[in-house]
Design a protein around this motif. Structure first.
Motif, PDB file in Angstrom:
ATOM      1  N   GLY A 288       0.747  -1.141  -0.145  1.00 48.25           N
ATOM      2  CA  GLY A 288      -0.024  -0.010   0.073  1.00 48.25           C
ATOM      3  C   GLY A 288       0.763   1.162   0.026  1.00 48.25           C
ATOM      4  N   PHE A 289       0.249   2.306   0.002  1.00 53.45           N
ATOM      5  CA  PHE A 289       0.803   3.748   0.024  1.00 53.45           C
ATOM      6  C   PHE A 289       1.565   4.075  -1.221  1.00 53.45           C
ATOM      7  N   ILE A 290       1.452   3.447  -2.296  1.00 57.02           N
ATOM      8  CA  ILE A 290       2.029   3.698  -3.539  1.00 57.02           C
ATOM      9  C   ILE A 290       0.755   4.149  -4.602  1.00 57.02           C
ATOM     10  N   CYS A 291       1.321   5.207  -5.216  1.00 58.91           N
ATOM     11  CA  CYS A 291       0.248   5.477  -6.576  1.00 58.91           C
ATOM     12  C   CYS A 291       1.006   5.434  -7.620  1.00 58.91           C
ATOM     13  N   TYR A 292       0.945   4.885  -8.667  1.00 58.53           N
ATOM     14  CA  TYR A 292       1.566   4.780  -9.862  1.00 58.53           C
ATOM     15  C   TYR A 292       1.240   5.442 -11.018  1.00 58.53           C
ATOM     16  N   TRP A 293       2.398   6.287 -11.435  1.00 54.93           N
ATOM     17  CA  TRP A 293       2.094   7.295 -12.523  1.00 54.93           C
ATOM     18  C   TRP A 293       2.563   6.801 -13.805  1.00 54.93           C
ATOM     19  N   VAL A 294       1.577   6.907 -14.978  1.00 58.31           N
ATOM     20  CA  VAL A 294       1.828   6.191 -16.222  1.00 58.31           C
ATOM     21  C   VAL A 294       1.655   7.348 -17.175  1.00 58.31           C
ATOM     22  N   GLU A 295       2.455   7.727 -17.989  1.00 59.64           N
ATOM     23  CA  GLU A 295       2.348   8.612 -19.019  1.00 59.64           C
ATOM     24  C   GLU A 295       1.497   8.094 -20.176  1.00 59.64           C
ATOM     25  N   GLY A 296       0.646   8.705 -20.745  1.00 59.62           N
ATOM     26  CA  GLY A 296      -0.209   8.177 -21.717  1.00 59.62           C
ATOM     27  C   GLY A 296      -1.565   8.760 -21.905  1.00 59.62           C
ATOM     28  N   ASP A 297      -2.285   8.154 -22.743  1.00 58.81           N
ATOM     29  CA  ASP A 297      -3.515   9.095 -23.299  1.00 58.81           C
ATOM     30  C   ASP A 297      -4.875   8.052 -22.997  1.00 58.81           C
ATOM     31  N   ARG A 298      -5.860   8.460 -23.588  1.00 60.73           N
ATOM     32  CA  ARG A 298      -7.165   7.611 -23.353  1.00 60.73           C
ATOM     33  C   ARG A 298      -6.906   6.139 -23.581  1.00 60.73           C
ATOM     34  N   SER A 299      -6.390   5.979 -24.816  1.00 62.57           N
ATOM     35  CA  SER A 299      -5.889   4.466 -25.095  1.00 62.57           C
ATOM     36  C   SER A 299      -5.280   3.872 -24.008  1.00 62.57           C
ATOM     37  N   THR A 300      -4.453   4.345 -23.119  1.00 65.09           N
ATOM     38  CA  THR A 300      -3.583   3.862 -22.278  1.00 65.09           C
ATOM     39  C   THR A 300      -4.507   3.458 -21.063  1.00 65.09           C
ATOM     40  N   THR A 317     -12.053  11.305 -14.205  1.00 69.91           N
ATOM     41  CA  THR A 317     -11.679  12.176 -15.195  1.00 69.91           C
ATOM     42  C   THR A 317     -12.008  13.788 -14.873  1.00 69.91           C
ATOM     43  N   THR A 318     -11.085  14.629 -15.174  1.00 62.58           N
ATOM     44  CA  THR A 318     -11.294  15.835 -14.766  1.00 62.58           C
ATOM     45  C   THR A 318     -12.565  16.492 -15.705  1.00 62.58           C
ATOM     46  N   ASN A 319     -12.945  16.017 -16.584  1.00 67.55           N
ATOM     47  CA  ASN A 319     -14.127  16.214 -17.361  1.00 67.55           C
ATOM     48  C   ASN A 319     -15.187  15.178 -17.040  1.00 67.55           C
ATOM     49  N   ALA A 320     -16.356  15.873 -16.416  1.00 63.92           N
ATOM     50  CA  ALA A 320     -17.224  14.990 -16.027  1.00 63.92           C
ATOM     51  C   ALA A 320     -18.106  14.359 -17.048  1.00 63.92           C
ATOM     52  N   ASN A 321     -17.725  14.786 -18.205  1.00 64.27           N
ATOM     53  CA  ASN A 321     -18.355  14.246 -19.508  1.00 64.27           C
ATOM     54  C   ASN A 321     -17.369  13.675 -20.504  1.00 64.27           C
ATOM     55  N   GLU A 322     -16.562  13.259 -20.019  1.00 64.05           N
ATOM     56  CA  GLU A 322     -15.442  12.448 -20.530  1.00 64.05           C
ATOM     57  C   GLU A 322     -15.786  11.184 -21.070  1.00 64.05           C
ATOM     58  N   GLU A 323     -15.622  10.676 -22.482  1.00 63.83           N
ATOM     59  CA  GLU A 323     -16.046   9.357 -22.939  1.00 63.83           C
ATOM     60  C   GLU A 323     -14.744   8.783 -23.241  1.00 63.83           C
ATOM     61  N   ILE A 324     -14.760   7.525 -22.722  1.00 63.01           N
ATOM     62  CA  ILE A 324     -13.683   6.591 -23.249  1.00 63.01           C
ATOM     63  C   ILE A 324     -14.428   5.244 -23.630  1.00 63.01           C
ATOM     64  N   SER A 325     -14.162   4.929 -24.744  1.00 61.11           N
ATOM     65  CA  SER A 325     -15.137   3.816 -25.623  1.00 61.11           C
ATOM     66  C   SER A 325     -15.140   2.408 -24.430  1.00 61.11           C
ATOM     67  N   GLY A 326     -16.204   2.018 -24.174  1.00 61.70           N
ATOM     68  CA  GLY A 326     -16.240   0.760 -23.491  1.00 61.70           C
ATOM     69  C   GLY A 326     -16.020   0.863 -22.083  1.00 61.70           C
ATOM     70  N   LEU A 327     -15.878   1.829 -21.301  1.00 57.46           N
ATOM     71  CA  LEU A 327     -15.642   2.333 -20.071  1.00 57.46           C
ATOM     72  C   LEU A 327     -16.819   3.137 -19.654  1.00 57.46           C
ATOM     73  N   GLU A 328     -17.944   3.355 -20.192  1.00 62.69           N
ATOM     74  CA  GLU A 328     -18.764   4.584 -19.719  1.00 62.69           C
ATOM     75  C   GLU A 328     -19.183   4.201 -18.404  1.00 62.69           C
ATOM     76  N   THR A 329     -19.458   2.945 -17.959  1.00 63.95           N
ATOM     77  CA  THR A 329     -20.172   2.730 -16.645  1.00 63.95           C
ATOM     78  C   THR A 329     -19.219   2.752 -15.466  1.00 63.95           C
ATOM     79  N   LYS A 330     -17.877   2.880 -15.634  1.00 61.14           N
ATOM     80  CA  LYS A 330     -16.866   3.151 -14.694  1.00 61.14           C
ATOM     81  C   LYS A 330     -16.437   4.424 -14.436  1.00 61.14           C
ATOM     82  N   ILE A 331     -16.827   5.413 -15.423  1.00 56.85           N
ATOM     83  CA  ILE A 331     -16.119   6.886 -15.618  1.00 56.85           C
ATOM     84  C   ILE A 331     -17.085   7.783 -14.637  1.00 56.85           C
ATOM     85  N   GLU A 332     -16.350   8.247 -13.543  1.00 55.95           N
ATOM     86  CA  GLU A 332     -17.006   9.404 -12.687  1.00 55.95           C
ATOM     87  C   GLU A 332     -15.887  10.746 -12.359  1.00 55.95           C
ATOM     88  N   SER A 333     -16.668  11.587 -12.065  1.00 52.31           N
ATOM     89  CA  SER A 333     -15.929  12.980 -12.089  1.00 52.31           C
ATOM     90  C   SER A 333     -14.828  12.683 -10.844  1.00 52.31           C
TER      91      SER A 333
END
Length: 357
Positions: A288-300, A317-333
């Motif tokens: 625990g107590f680790i956050c992993y930073w990954v440089e990438g985009d929506r495909s990542t 996501t920083t944008n509450a209306n963000e859309e990432i294909s196939g992940l709509e049910t998991k996305i929150e602000s």
């Protein structure tokens, strides 16, 4: 008044009484929880404030409509057993609340890691619902309910803990042959940070550090088009500001410092702050107590979501209306990381809707 409306009104009244500033039982439970070292005072008050903000007549009626609950379609007659986790203050609240709202009979196994807080709410429900058919009972020991067989059982834990829990349920004869199980096994959440403005960085700090990062809604992976070195200073300041008001309650073991030393040796970008580590890459999730930073985009984000599957709870996501294909049910602000709606869907399942099936 309909039975459903009566349940809503009863629960709203119980919430008001429970969260009242002159509720000595709750104040005593908070004091004991802090004194005995279960959770910090800031984390407890944060959890209570989040519930206060999320529960209203409007939010309950919206949830009921969304789930399809009515006087004709409910969970009346069902015996529902909730085995509550105790890794966060009041982490099992939604399971108890949705069971009562559904019309089912609630039986709860209170965690020894959070023994005082939830019972104060349940006791308030019991007092408020004295003239209704709302059935509430709880214990700290499974054997207290031996031979009380249930129609549905809800619990959360790791995959490795499931066999032991089911064995205990068999040992005490708590289930029927056709008992339904709702088992939550998600471990962590992910954030997609495509903006480095001050508010987004502040929200990310809250998402990573609240409760020491121990909850399934806590951010354990950050995907961003920005490298960690580009936002290190802003993150360091935001984390320090968070800890000034919310000192970290649980401290990591020596392995975290060993990980920091290893990162130094291999020249891995990182942000080390004594009790918490953010590192670029090297995803292992072995402590625990680790956050992993990954440089990438929506495909990542999509690739990591596929890789971690059911272990992943939410994507912020920083944008509450963000859309990432196939992940709509998991996305929150990102703003809602540690303040979920009362109707939020752990592991993608609406608990209220599930109870009615």
């Amino acid at each position: 008044m309909s039975d459903l409306q009566n349940r809503i009104d009863t629960l709203l009244k119980a919430i008001d009484n429970w969260l009242s500033s002159d509720n000595d039982y709750l104040m005593d439970a908070i004091d004991r929880t802090v004194r005995e070292g279960y959770f910090s005072f800031p984390d407890i008050t944060f959890a209570l404030d989040a519930l206060r903000q999320s529960i209203s007549k409007e939010s309950l009626e919206a949830w009921v409509e969304q789930a399809g609950l009515s006087d004709d379609v409910d969970a009346k007659g069902q015996n529902v057993f909730c085995l509550h986790a105790g890794n966060l203050p009041l982490v099992g609240f939604q399971d108890a609340f949705s069971t009562l709202l559904s019309g089912a009979r609630y039986t709860g196994k209170i965690s020894r890691k959070d023994p005082y807080l939830l019972p104060t709410f349940l006791n308030e429900v019991k007092k408020t619902a004295v003239w209704t058919d709302m059935d509430v009972q709880w214990t700290h020991r499974l054997r207290d309910f031996e031979d009380m067989r249930h129609d549905a059982i809800i619990f959360a834990g790791s995959e490795s803990s499931v066999p032991d829990v089911k064995e205990a349920i068999r040992e005490y004869n708590l289930a029927k042959e056709d008992t339904r199980y709702l088992i939550r096994t998600a471990h962590f959440s992910m954030a997609y940070l495509d903006s480095t403005n001050q508010e987004s960085i502040k929200q990310l700090a809250e998402g990573m550090l609240r409760y020491g990062g121990q909850g399934c809604r806590s951010v354990a992976i950050v995907v961003s088009p920005f490298g960690l070195s580009e936002v290190r200073d802003e993150l360091r300041e935001a984390n320090i500001n968070f800890w000034k008001e919310n000192p970290q309650h649980t401290k990591p073991g020596p392995r975290l410092r060993q990980q920091y030393a290893y990162n130094q040796a291999v020249e891995r970008p990182q942000l080390w702050q004594e009790h918490y580590l953010i590192q670029e890459g090297g995803l292992e999730f072995d402590q625990g107590f680790i956050c992993y930073w990954v440089e990438g985009d929506r495909s990542t984000v999509s690739e990591l979501a596929d890789e971690y599957g059911e272990h992943l709870q939410s994507i912020y996501t920083t944008n509450a209306n963000e859309e990432i294909s196939g992940l709509e049910t998991k996305i929150e602000s990102l703003a809602s990381v540690q303040k979920p709606l009362i109707s939020w869907k752990p592991d993608g399942v609406d608990t209220l809707e599930w109870l009615m099936k």
